[in-house]
Design an enzyme around this catalytic site. Structure first.
Site, PDB file in Angstrom:
ATOM      1  N   CYS A 115      14.999  -4.513  -4.001  1.00  0.00           N
ATOM      2  CA  CYS A 115      15.768  -4.294  -4.882  1.00  0.00           C
ATOM      3  C   CYS A 115      15.255  -2.842  -5.975  1.00  0.00           C
ATOM      4  O   CYS A 115      14.942  -3.093  -6.779  1.00  0.00           O
ATOM      5  CB  CYS A 115      16.666  -4.364  -5.956  1.00  0.00           C
ATOM      6  SG  CYS A 115      17.692  -6.121  -4.945  1.00  0.00           S
ATOM      7  N   TYR A 117      -5.740  -4.803   2.645  1.00  0.00           N
ATOM      8  CA  TYR A 117      -5.032  -4.955   1.826  1.00  0.00           C
ATOM      9  C   TYR A 117      -3.527  -4.378   1.817  1.00  0.00           C
ATOM     10  O   TYR A 117      -2.721  -4.577   1.038  1.00  0.00           O
ATOM     11  CB  TYR A 117      -5.593  -3.897   1.306  1.00  0.00           C
ATOM     12  CG  TYR A 117      -6.973  -3.840   0.827  1.00  0.00           C
ATOM     13  CD1 TYR A 117      -7.613  -4.205  -0.187  1.00  0.00           C
ATOM     14  CD2 TYR A 117      -7.339  -2.689   1.621  1.00  0.00           C
ATOM     15  CE1 TYR A 117      -9.048  -4.325  -0.745  1.00  0.00           C
ATOM     16  CE2 TYR A 117      -8.874  -2.917   1.486  1.00  0.00           C
ATOM     17  CZ  TYR A 117      -9.335  -3.023   0.209  1.00  0.00           C
ATOM     18  OH  TYR A 117     -11.216  -3.112  -0.214  1.00  0.00           O
ATOM     19  N   ARG A 161       1.095  -1.495  -0.121  1.00  0.00           N
ATOM     20  CA  ARG A 161      -0.188   0.296   0.107  1.00  0.00           C
ATOM     21  C   ARG A 161       0.580   0.868   0.408  1.00  0.00           C
ATOM     22  O   ARG A 161       0.402   2.067  -0.901  1.00  0.00           O
ATOM     23  CB  ARG A 161      -1.075   0.600   1.409  1.00  0.00           C
ATOM     24  CG  ARG A 161      -2.173  -1.055   0.971  1.00  0.00           C
ATOM     25  CD  ARG A 161      -2.524  -0.944   2.212  1.00  0.00           C
ATOM     26  NE  ARG A 161      -3.760   0.140   1.469  1.00  0.00           N
ATOM     27  CZ  ARG A 161      -4.075   1.596   2.823  1.00  0.00           C
ATOM     28  NH1 ARG A 161      -3.065   1.187   3.709  1.00  0.00           N
ATOM     29  NH2 ARG A 161      -5.236   2.029   2.167  1.00  0.00           N
TER      30      ARG A 161
HETATM   31  C1  LIG Z   1     -17.090  -2.799  -5.340  1.00  0.00           C
HETATM   32  C2  LIG Z   1     -16.832  -2.905  -3.843  1.00  0.00           C
HETATM   33  N1  LIG Z   1     -17.207  -2.728  -2.709  1.00  0.00           N
HETATM   34  C3  LIG Z   1     -16.629  -2.646  -0.670  1.00  0.00           C
HETATM   35  C4  LIG Z   1     -15.192  -2.256  -1.551  1.00  0.00           C
HETATM   36  C5  LIG Z   1     -14.721  -2.457  -0.305  1.00  0.00           C
HETATM   37  O1  LIG Z   1     -13.902  -0.957  -0.217  1.00  0.00           O
HETATM   38  P1  LIG Z   1     -13.181  -0.672   1.414  1.00  0.00           P
HETATM   39  O2  LIG Z   1     -12.266  -2.015   1.723  1.00  0.00           O
HETATM   40  O3  LIG Z   1     -12.368   0.347   1.213  1.00  0.00           O
HETATM   41  O4  LIG Z   1     -14.334  -0.478   1.886  1.00  0.00           O
HETATM   42  C6  LIG Z   1     -14.888  -2.357  -2.731  1.00  0.00           C
HETATM   43  C7  LIG Z   1     -13.147  -2.197  -2.477  1.00  0.00           C
HETATM   44  O5  LIG Z   1     -12.313  -1.651  -3.707  1.00  0.00           O
HETATM   45  C8  LIG Z   1     -15.756  -2.766  -4.037  1.00  0.00           C
HETATM   46  O6  LIG Z   1     -14.594  -2.242  -5.013  1.00  0.00           O
END
Ligand SMILES: Cc1ncc(COP(=O)(O)O)c(C=O)c1O
Length: 388
Positions: A317, A346, A288
């Protein structure tokens, strides 16, 4: 020590030391109490809304089983995620299949499990399995207050149908024999400004005259960790009521980010134009910072009088392989332990085998015990699929 402005670490330092000693580093450690607390905050803000966990945030089976036991469904965006949902017994009412480019295999798996599909473009009406239940994803075309790669509800994003198209796509679904449950909106991730939700919901509400009443309004996820959930919930319920609809939500990050800590050991230090503390985790464990410029709170688990400003650099690297910049830490030495917070979402899910690095172990801290959720890969496992 540099902590998040809002949070203290979920884990006591002795738990972090114990986990690192027992399982080695890099290591993901999750706090069960914080996982439960995050779901509790969502439930108390959103009341009767149905909660679907966006599995992409962290697909570990232990987390999925915990959420499923608590009555949470899953939003899946790949055949692999659908297979994970099936593995933990989800299906029917507890499964959403989403994604901007679904494959035949994903439609078939979703249909077999009785999932609801989220339609991302008009052409999908003709691709859905017969008699599907579906929501239409709407792109409200707003400026979204997040990193550009995390904005999904901007006019230039690849997601959803336009506001103008949405009523016709609902109608086309009905004419094709599907059940058009309602509308879906998800404007992005880690959204900083609550006004973005207000604006997106208002644009959806404007469609009511054309769509008529609907059964479901899915308000997506994307809430920042410090978001005013009761405020977002009030507005989401208000737009659901405009349609006479039930409210569904799809949080990912909010449910798991704060519970997760990445533990990494100091390998050494280096002084070029900057002060670098070199650690044994990097972009392969936590992408991230490099991908989104994300700033994760960092804390030193060692003592020291003198504090200096450091960049935390990984072993890859790659010049961009930095986990944090400009953090104030006591002077580090080889073997010291560093904790990178808010890493439950993530983090492990985006970890990779680049450089033939073994993805890290994951451990749950629950009831005073450490429980392995995923063992560290071996190099042989990393190349196993190449032994053809
Ligand atoms: C369609 C959809 N719903 C929910 C989420 C969850 O988002 P977050 O983890 O920011 O709550 C995502 C994340 O990209 C998404 O694409």
């Amino acid at each position: 020590m540099s902590l998040s402005p809002t949070d203290t670490p979920q884990h006591a330092p002795e738990h972090l030391h114990r986990a690192a000693a027992q399982y080695g580093t890099p290591l993901y450690l999750y706090d069960a109490a914080e996982l439960d607390a995050a779901l509790g905050r969502v439930r108390s803000a959103f009341g009767a809304a149905r909660v679907y966990y966006a599995m992409k945030a962290n697909p570990n089976l232990t987390l999925l089983r915990r959420l499923q036991a608590a009555g949470v469904g899953f939003e899946c965006v790949s055949a692999g995620e659908i297979a994970r949902a099936e593995r933990v017994g989800a299906g029917g009412e507890t499964l959403l299949v989403n994604g901007p480019a679904k494959s035949d295999a994903e439609y078939a798996a979703g249909a077999r499990l009785g999932a609801t599909f989220i339609v991302d473009r008009a052409e999908e009406v003709g691709l859905l399995p017969p008699h599907s239940r579906a929501l239409v994803r709407v792109n409200p075309a707003l400026d979204i207050s997040t990193h550009d790669h995390l904005a999904t509800g901007a006019a230039h994003s690849k997601f959803g149908v336009t506001l103008a198209q949405a009523p016709a796509v609902l109608q086309a679904l009905r004419e094709a024999g599907h059940t058009a449950l309602g509308l879906h909106v998800h404007i992005g991730s880690a959204i900083r400004n609550a006004q973005d939700f207000t604006a997106a919901f208002a644009r959806l509400a404007d469609l009511r005259a054309e769509t008529g009443p609907l059964a479901v309004l899915d308000a997506g996820g994307g809430w920042g960790l410090n978001a005013d959930l009761p405020g977002i919930a009030r507005e989401a319920w208000a737009v659901a009521e405009v349609f006479g609809a039930d409210l569904w939500v799809e949080p990912g990050r909010y449910l798991v980010a704060q519970a997760g800590t990445l533990l990494t050991r100091v390998v050494g230090t280096k002084h070029t134009g900057r002060n670098f503390v070199l650690v044994d985790a990097g972009m392969t464990e936590l992408l991230r910072p490099m991908l989104y410029g994300a700033a994760h709170p960092v804390s030193a688990l060692w003592e020291g009088a003198e504090e200096t400003v450091w960049d935390v650099a990984g072993p890859a690297c790659e010049s961009g392989d930095l986990l944090a910049r400009d953090v104030t830490l006591p002077t580090p030495k080889r073997g010291d332990l560093l904790a990178i917070h808010e890493a439950g979402a993530y983090g492990a899910g985006m970890s990779s085998n680049y450089l033939t690095r073994s993805r890290p172990a994951e451990v749950l801290w629950e009831g005073g015990e450490l429980k392995l959720m995923r063992r560290r890969e071996t190099p042989e496992e990393v190349w196993a699929a190449e032994e053809v």
